[in-house]
Design a protein around this motif. Structure first.
Motif, PDB file in Angstrom:
ATOM      1  N   TRP A  30       1.597   0.035   5.461  1.00  0.00           N
ATOM      2  CA  TRP A  30       0.620   0.578   6.106  1.00  0.00           C
ATOM      3  C   TRP A  30       0.685   2.000   6.641  1.00  0.00           C
ATOM      4  O   TRP A  30       0.591   1.201   7.833  1.00  0.00           O
ATOM      5  CB  TRP A  30      -0.676  -0.652   5.998  1.00  0.00           C
ATOM      6  CG  TRP A  30      -0.728  -1.290   4.386  1.00  0.00           C
ATOM      7  CD1 TRP A  30      -0.277  -2.573   4.277  1.00  0.00           C
ATOM      8  CD2 TRP A  30      -1.704  -0.654   4.027  1.00  0.00           C
ATOM      9  NE1 TRP A  30      -1.218  -2.999   2.955  1.00  0.00           N
ATOM     10  CE2 TRP A  30      -1.866  -2.150   2.942  1.00  0.00           C
ATOM     11  CE3 TRP A  30      -3.134   0.156   3.398  1.00  0.00           C
ATOM     12  CZ2 TRP A  30      -2.700  -2.339   1.734  1.00  0.00           C
ATOM     13  CZ3 TRP A  30      -3.827  -0.192   2.694  1.00  0.00           C
ATOM     14  CH2 TRP A  30      -4.136  -1.072   2.024  1.00  0.00           C
TER      15      TRP A  30
ATOM     16  N   PHE B 213      -7.065   6.156   0.889  1.00  0.00           N
ATOM     17  CA  PHE B 213      -7.598   5.427   1.792  1.00  0.00           C
ATOM     18  C   PHE B 213      -8.762   4.671   2.597  1.00  0.00           C
ATOM     19  O   PHE B 213      -9.156   4.228   3.242  1.00  0.00           O
ATOM     20  CB  PHE B 213      -6.149   4.058   1.090  1.00  0.00           C
ATOM     21  CG  PHE B 213      -6.939   1.918   1.843  1.00  0.00           C
ATOM     22  CD1 PHE B 213      -7.661   1.447   1.176  1.00  0.00           C
ATOM     23  CD2 PHE B 213      -6.588   1.791   3.939  1.00  0.00           C
ATOM     24  CE1 PHE B 213      -7.798   0.472   1.379  1.00  0.00           C
ATOM     25  CE2 PHE B 213      -7.954   0.622   3.691  1.00  0.00           C
ATOM     26  CZ  PHE B 213      -7.705  -0.026   2.691  1.00  0.00           C
TER      27      PHE B 213
ATOM     28  N   ALA C 204       1.158  -1.092  -0.162  1.00  0.00           N
ATOM     29  CA  ALA C 204       0.047  -0.143   0.057  1.00  0.00           C
ATOM     30  C   ALA C 204       1.055   1.466  -0.085  1.00  0.00           C
ATOM     31  O   ALA C 204       0.221   1.700  -0.008  1.00  0.00           O
ATOM     32  CB  ALA C 204      -0.935  -0.001   1.614  1.00  0.00           C
TER      33      ALA C 204
ATOM     34  N   ALA D  80      -5.151   4.968  -5.329  1.00  0.00           N
ATOM     35  CA  ALA D  80      -4.803   6.417  -4.829  1.00  0.00           C
ATOM     36  C   ALA D  80      -3.603   6.662  -6.129  1.00  0.00           C
ATOM     37  O   ALA D  80      -3.296   5.611  -7.116  1.00  0.00           O
ATOM     38  CB  ALA D  80      -4.316   5.740  -3.655  1.00  0.00           C
TER      39      ALA D  80
ATOM     40  N   VAL E 258      -6.560  -0.123  -6.145  1.00  0.00           N
ATOM     41  CA  VAL E 258      -6.807  -0.710  -5.572  1.00  0.00           C
ATOM     42  C   VAL E 258      -8.297  -1.339  -6.450  1.00  0.00           C
ATOM     43  O   VAL E 258      -9.176  -0.214  -6.748  1.00  0.00           O
ATOM     44  CB  VAL E 258      -7.371   0.326  -4.575  1.00  0.00           C
ATOM     45  CG1 VAL E 258      -8.307  -0.713  -3.311  1.00  0.00           C
ATOM     46  CG2 VAL E 258      -6.447   0.594  -4.001  1.00  0.00           C
TER      47      VAL E 258
ATOM     48  N   ALA F 208     -13.351   1.017  -5.290  1.00  0.00           N
ATOM     49  CA  ALA F 208     -12.439   1.888  -4.007  1.00  0.00           C
ATOM     50  C   ALA F 208     -12.071   2.848  -5.514  1.00  0.00           C
ATOM     51  O   ALA F 208     -11.409   2.001  -6.109  1.00  0.00           O
ATOM     52  CB  ALA F 208     -11.498   1.595  -3.207  1.00  0.00           C
TER      53      ALA F 208
ATOM     54  N   ASN G 126      -2.691   6.984   1.446  1.00  0.00           N
ATOM     55  CA  ASN G 126      -3.103   6.320   2.407  1.00  0.00           C
ATOM     56  C   ASN G 126      -3.663   6.310   3.017  1.00  0.00           C
ATOM     57  O   ASN G 126      -4.349   6.187   3.868  1.00  0.00           O
ATOM     58  CB  ASN G 126      -1.823   5.422   3.423  1.00  0.00           C
ATOM     59  CG  ASN G 126      -0.579   3.919   2.710  1.00  0.00           C
ATOM     60  OD1 ASN G 126      -0.884   3.663   1.961  1.00  0.00           O
ATOM     61  ND2 ASN G 126       0.221   4.465   3.549  1.00  0.00           N
TER      62      ASN G 126
END
Length: 242
Positions: free
Chosen positions: A101, A138, A18, A37, A24, A34, A135
């Motif tokens: 993450w 997300f 990530a 990113a 994603v 989603a 991130n």
């Protein structure tokens, strides 16, 4: 706790499941896909949402478990110098995915410096800020400004598969739960993710290199369900828990 299911699969390093989330695919309980990113080198469109088979509700113990080796040294506070075994390569992958993450770009950059192949390390390190922004997106957090009080993003690897290509190359799949909340009092969301990667032996340690963006990936399944065993995942044994 709401549970969503997504699969990451594009040009990612094993360290960066990530870190810079390229493509994603999947979504939350509302069924909406989603959005991808930002990523500095490649992009991939969202794919159809993956869904889990229905769970009968009872806990099913993992049939296979693995205790991965620890690193013999640390770099930037992260374990490095894993043994030259497939398990050592998997341990590097698990550590790097867990660290990727994060909401803090300094932490992301430290993971890149610790785990990326020297061939890609500088380029990836320069994108650490973008990784943190991805991130934050997300996790439902604004990509600029201070991180809201109580906002969280944490990864818990629960399963792993690995295949030795040769003595210097190991392909690894990491199955993890990612839990995030955008602020204090917000209901956390847990997402199941399959993260692909390739580890190569370089300068006395395992490092991450890009993977094939078109490789087929298994649907994420949770540990404690029969599907975890059917898909032949190995549960990661750490301390007193799986």
């Amino acid at each position: 706790m709401r549970r969503a299911v997504i699969t990451l699969g594009t040009l990612v390093l094993v360290l960066a499941a990530a870190l810079v989330v390229i493509g994603v695919r999947g979504g939350g309980s509302d069924g909406k896909a989603a959005a991808p990113a930002p990523q500095p080198t490649a992009t991939a469109g969202a794919q159809p949402t993956a869904t889990l088979p229905p769970d009968d509700g009872g806990y099913v113990a993992p049939e296979q478990t693995v205790t991965l080796p620890t690193g013999a040294a640390k770099a930037g506070g992260l374990p490095v110098k894993f043994p030259r075994t497939p398990e050592g390569a998997a341990a590097m992958a698990v550590s790097s995915v867990r660290n990727a993450w994060a909401l803090d770009p300094a932490r992301i950059r430290a993971g890149i410096l610790a785990y990326a192949s020297t061939r890609y390390r500088d380029e990836m390190a320069s994108a650490a800020d973008m990784g943190a922004q991805g991130n934050r997106e997300f996790a439902g957090i604004a990509t600029t400004g201070p991180v809201p009080t109580g906002a969280t993003l944490n990864a818990w690897p629960v399963g792993v598969k690995y295949t030795a290509v040769d003595s210097s190359t190991v392909d690894v799949l990491v199955l993890l739960r990612v839990t995030h909340a955008p602020k204090v009092g917000a209901e956390p969301t847990t997402t199941l993710i399959v993260s692909p990667g390739r580890a190569v032996w370089e300068n006395g340690d395992w490092k991450g290199v890009p993977t094939d963006p078109n490789q087929p990936l298994p649907d994420p399944v949770d540990v404690g369900t029969p599907f975890f065993n059917e898909d032949r995942w190995m549960a990661i044994q750490e301390g007193d828990r799986l």
